[in-house]
Write an enzyme that holds these catalytic residues in place. Structure first.
Site, PDB file in Angstrom:
ATOM      1  N   ASP A   1       4.956   2.006   9.559  1.00 57.04           N
ATOM      2  CA  ASP A   1       4.450   1.101   8.522  1.00 57.04           C
ATOM      3  C   ASP A   1       5.583   0.894   7.520  1.00 57.04           C
ATOM      4  O   ASP A   1       6.615   1.572   7.587  1.00 57.04           O
ATOM      5  CB  ASP A   1       3.226   1.753   7.832  1.00 57.04           C
ATOM      6  CG  ASP A   1       2.654   0.903   6.706  1.00 57.04           C
ATOM      7  OD1 ASP A   1       2.609  -0.334   6.856  1.00 57.04           O
ATOM      8  OD2 ASP A   1       2.253   1.461   5.666  1.00 57.04           O
ATOM      9  N   SER A   2       5.355  -0.009   6.577  1.00 55.93           N
ATOM     10  CA  SER A   2       6.338  -0.197   5.508  1.00 55.93           C
ATOM     11  C   SER A   2       6.461   1.064   4.648  1.00 55.93           C
ATOM     12  O   SER A   2       7.488   1.283   4.020  1.00 55.93           O
ATOM     13  CB  SER A   2       5.914  -1.371   4.628  1.00 55.93           C
ATOM     14  OG  SER A   2       4.617  -1.137   4.096  1.00 55.93           O
TER      15      SER A   2
ATOM     16  N   CYS B   1       0.316  -1.378  10.493  1.00 55.39           N
ATOM     17  CA  CYS B   1       0.501  -2.270   9.344  1.00 55.39           C
ATOM     18  C   CYS B   1      -0.001  -3.655   9.741  1.00 55.39           C
ATOM     19  O   CYS B   1       0.481  -4.236  10.719  1.00 55.39           O
ATOM     20  CB  CYS B   1       1.992  -2.322   9.020  1.00 55.39           C
ATOM     21  SG  CYS B   1       2.441  -3.497   7.741  1.00 55.39           S
TER      22      CYS B   1
ATOM     23  N   HIS C   1      -2.617   0.297   3.614  1.00 58.36           N
ATOM     24  CA  HIS C   1      -2.519   1.001   2.325  1.00 58.36           C
ATOM     25  C   HIS C   1      -3.873   1.062   1.611  1.00 58.36           C
ATOM     26  O   HIS C   1      -4.150   2.010   0.874  1.00 58.36           O
ATOM     27  CB  HIS C   1      -1.527   0.283   1.404  1.00 58.36           C
ATOM     28  CG  HIS C   1      -0.082   0.605   1.661  1.00 58.36           C
ATOM     29  ND1 HIS C   1       0.622   0.074   2.713  1.00 58.36           N
ATOM     30  CD2 HIS C   1       0.785   1.402   0.984  1.00 58.36           C
ATOM     31  CE1 HIS C   1       1.878   0.516   2.668  1.00 58.36           C
ATOM     32  NE2 HIS C   1       1.996   1.325   1.630  1.00 58.36           N
TER      33      HIS C   1
ATOM     34  N   CYS D   1      -5.294  -4.206   4.915  1.00 65.83           N
ATOM     35  CA  CYS D   1      -3.944  -3.646   4.754  1.00 65.83           C
ATOM     36  C   CYS D   1      -4.134  -2.145   4.826  1.00 65.83           C
ATOM     37  O   CYS D   1      -5.044  -1.602   4.175  1.00 65.83           O
ATOM     38  CB  CYS D   1      -3.359  -4.054   3.401  1.00 65.83           C
ATOM     39  SG  CYS D   1      -1.896  -3.113   2.900  1.00 65.83           S
TER      40      CYS D   1
ATOM     41  N   GLU E   1       1.818   3.487  -3.173  1.00 67.82           N
ATOM     42  CA  GLU E   1       3.100   4.186  -3.024  1.00 67.82           C
ATOM     43  C   GLU E   1       3.392   5.113  -4.206  1.00 67.82           C
ATOM     44  O   GLU E   1       4.061   6.126  -4.053  1.00 67.82           O
ATOM     45  CB  GLU E   1       4.247   3.169  -2.873  1.00 67.82           C
ATOM     46  CG  GLU E   1       4.198   2.364  -1.577  1.00 67.82           C
ATOM     47  CD  GLU E   1       4.531   3.187  -0.338  1.00 67.82           C
ATOM     48  OE1 GLU E   1       5.438   4.027  -0.399  1.00 67.82           O
ATOM     49  OE2 GLU E   1       3.859   2.984   0.690  1.00 67.82           O
TER      50      GLU E   1
HETATM   51  N1  DGL Z   1       0.426  -1.450   4.986  1.00 64.69           N
HETATM   52  C1  DGL Z   1       0.755  -2.799   5.197  1.00 64.69           C
HETATM   53  C2  DGL Z   1      -0.384  -3.610   5.792  1.00 64.69           C
HETATM   54  O1  DGL Z   1      -1.224  -3.050   6.483  1.00 64.69           O
HETATM   55  C3  DGL Z   1       1.594  -3.596   4.245  1.00 64.69           C
HETATM   56  C4  DGL Z   1       1.766  -3.208   2.850  1.00 64.69           C
HETATM   57  C5  DGL Z   1       3.048  -3.822   2.350  1.00 64.69           C
HETATM   58  O2  DGL Z   1       4.090  -3.290   2.684  1.00 64.69           O
HETATM   59  O3  DGL Z   1       2.982  -4.849   1.650  1.00 64.69           O
HETATM   60  O4  DGL Z   1      -0.455  -4.802   5.645  1.00 64.69           O
END
Ligand code: DGL
Length: 260
Positions: free
Chosen positions: A6-7, A69, A182, A180, A148
């Protein structure tokens, strides 16, 4: 070994579900922390990161990849599959289908990054699985970055969450999709706004089931977890207990820096 990326920290919500479903699998998690967030970046940038990470994980011995992600899946899963034709790739897409199926009000909302919000792929997902249901696409800029920081419950951010969620609930949304990875970690902050009128929809468990179906030999290992980050690896390791992921913390060794 199964590679999950993931990011940043968001994909840990998917990793936790995979680790529960496949306790013996060896897992490698990569957080692209040097480039988080992806959600405000152009598709070309996200694609170049996804291809570099996918190649790196394959070079490390991963034989199954999970793009944990929504943003990266939307922008680049096809390019990754084309780049690594011999490696099965599982992606994560917003749970529009289960939400539309469960909705009694025929009105759902999808919380997503800006990148996912403008994507053709999300529009197609809605067209395919939510015909006859009103779907509000709700971009949430900055929310992944709050996760984060590991300190999302500030008064200002709680106010921002209320300002975004309350109007959705009042307008009749009864299924709220966490689009998302996150945002799974924001569920404890979002849930109190729903007043028993709406439910949160997260697809982590469904993704883990899909990984388990493809699992086979990829899932037969020692149950170890390797952590890699493209910046501040110590923050990735420290995030596990901070996010309540104690079982993952017990499985992991100290995180290493990945230069790619
Ligand atoms: N966790 C990511 C997602 O599911 C992206 C969050 C990000 O880096 O903007 O979209």
């Amino acid at each position: 070994m199964i590679g999950v990326f993931d990011s940043g920290l968001g994909g840990l919500s998917v990793l936790a579900a995979i680790a529960t479903a496949l306790p013996r699998a060896d897992l490698l998690y990569l957080a692209d922390s040097a480039h988080v967030p992806y959600g405000d970046k152009p598709d070309s940038f996200i694609t170049s990161r996804v291809l570099a990470i996918g190649q790196h994980l394959a070079d490390q011995g991963c034989t199954l990849l999970v793009v944990a992600c929504n943003t990266a899946t939307t922008a680049a899963i096809q390019a990754l599959r084309d780049h690594l034709p011999g490696v099965p790739v599982v992606g994560v897409e917003p749970g529009v289908k289960p939400a539309a199926q469960a909705s009694l009000s025929r009105h759902i909302a999808v919380l997503v990054t800006e990148s996912t919000a403008r994507s053709q792929r999300l529009a197609q997902l809605i067209e395919r699985h939510a015909a006859g249901t009103r779907v509000d696409i709700v971009p949430c800029p900055g929310w992944a970055t709050h996760v984060e920081t590991l300190q999302a419950d500030t008064p200002e951010f709680l106010k921002e969450i209320a300002a975004k969620i309350d109007p959705l609930v009042s307008s009749g949304v009864d299924q709220l999709v966490l689009g998302c990875t996150h945002y799974a970690f924001l569920a404890p902050l979002i849930a109190p706004r729903l007043q028993a009128q709406a439910e949160l929809v997260d697809v982590a468990a469904a993704v883990a089931r899909q990984v388990a179906r493809l699992g086979g030999a990829h899932a037969d290992g020692q149950g170890q977890l390797i952590l890699l980050a493209t910046a501040s690896p110590e923050r990735l390791r420290a995030a596990l207990p901070a996010l309540g992921l104690h079982a993952l913390a017990a499985r992991s060794s100290p995180a290493q820096l990945a230069t790619l």
